[in-house]
Design an enzyme around this catalytic site. Sequence first.
Site, PDB file in Angstrom:
ATOM      1  N   VAL A 177      -0.197   9.317  -0.879  1.00 53.94           N
ATOM      2  CA  VAL A 177       0.473  10.516  -0.599  1.00 53.94           C
ATOM      3  C   VAL A 177      -0.728  11.429  -0.930  1.00 53.94           C
ATOM      4  O   VAL A 177      -1.418  11.350  -1.771  1.00 53.94           O
ATOM      5  CB  VAL A 177       1.806  10.967  -1.465  1.00 53.94           C
ATOM      6  CG1 VAL A 177       2.877  10.326  -0.922  1.00 53.94           C
ATOM      7  CG2 VAL A 177       1.536  10.373  -3.035  1.00 53.94           C
ATOM      8  N   HIS A 201       0.681  -1.191   0.055  1.00 54.92           N
ATOM      9  CA  HIS A 201       0.048   0.016   0.068  1.00 54.92           C
ATOM     10  C   HIS A 201       0.637   1.212  -0.186  1.00 54.92           C
ATOM     11  O   HIS A 201       1.812   1.238   0.793  1.00 54.92           O
ATOM     12  CB  HIS A 201      -0.799  -0.108   1.279  1.00 54.92           C
ATOM     13  CG  HIS A 201      -1.435   1.285   1.715  1.00 54.92           C
ATOM     14  ND1 HIS A 201      -0.853   2.017   2.679  1.00 54.92           N
ATOM     15  CD2 HIS A 201      -2.407   1.981   1.202  1.00 54.92           C
ATOM     16  CE1 HIS A 201      -1.444   3.416   2.752  1.00 54.92           C
ATOM     17  NE2 HIS A 201      -2.481   3.205   1.789  1.00 54.92           N
TER      18      HIS A 201
END
Length: 304
Positions: A114, A111
């Site tokens: 941002v 995973h």
Amino acid sequence: MSDDSLDRPAAVEEYMRGLQDRISGALAELDGGGTFREDTWERPEGGGGRTRVLEEGALIERGGVNFSAVHGERLPESATSRRPELAGQPFTAVGVSLVLHPWNPYVPTVHMNVRFFDAGTAWWFGGGADLTPYYGFAEDARHFHRTLKEACDGFDPEHYPRFKSWCDDYFRIRHRGEMRGVGGIFFDDLTGDWEDTFGLTRAVGNAFLECYVPIVRRRRDTPYGERERQWQLLRRGRYVEFNLVYDRGTLFGLQSGGRTESILMSMPPQAAWRYDWQPEPGTPEAELVESFLQPRDWVEANEG
């Protein structure tokens, strides 16, 4: 880049769109058998995004690389619970989020996220990356953590230990008393100097392929059978539990009226639960739980 606040969401959006393009292109090439389906969508309250999903490829059973840039009149509860002074503020949220669930149980799930929030009177960045193996290899965890450390060290040598500890705490399945995987880094509510915080966020996003692709190439051809597959499905069940109970991104998306299909893209296509099932002592499955799903200094980890 101008420090004018009006330029900030646009600058972040330009970067995030490019990041989604680079990562999805590289992953399609790495998969070698599948292509990403793209859905572009608009949010009635404002904004939209591009959801890219690859299913039943040669390597990836399901993987998604999502971009979104949304705005609304009021921050949802998942954001204001930590920043109560911003309750009732309009917001803009821009980000890229990805989750990959490979077929081979020896290739870990990964995973990365941002994101940027602008709430008018305040802005902040968040993000990170974490690795969820089904079988433990210290060299994989070490490579993942070292690559993230290098990305952080270019800005402040205190970032990695702080973000690593934050990740270990965040990605805990608290009702199980165990970590989701071997961690990585996690940060949120990061503000201060614009160039520095945006630069760090870009460095983390840009490091993703180097973090993960070498691990995939090392493990993708490892033979496996039904035992390994069933263990993978049971551990995926833990992944689902975390995402639906604790994950801030999932909660924010659902509370803010986001596109449900894009938000739940992170779920594995198959998972399993068995009542009170425990791995047999001395097995690789038991080693994962006893040794790898514990906070460790992976940067200095020995082979194993």
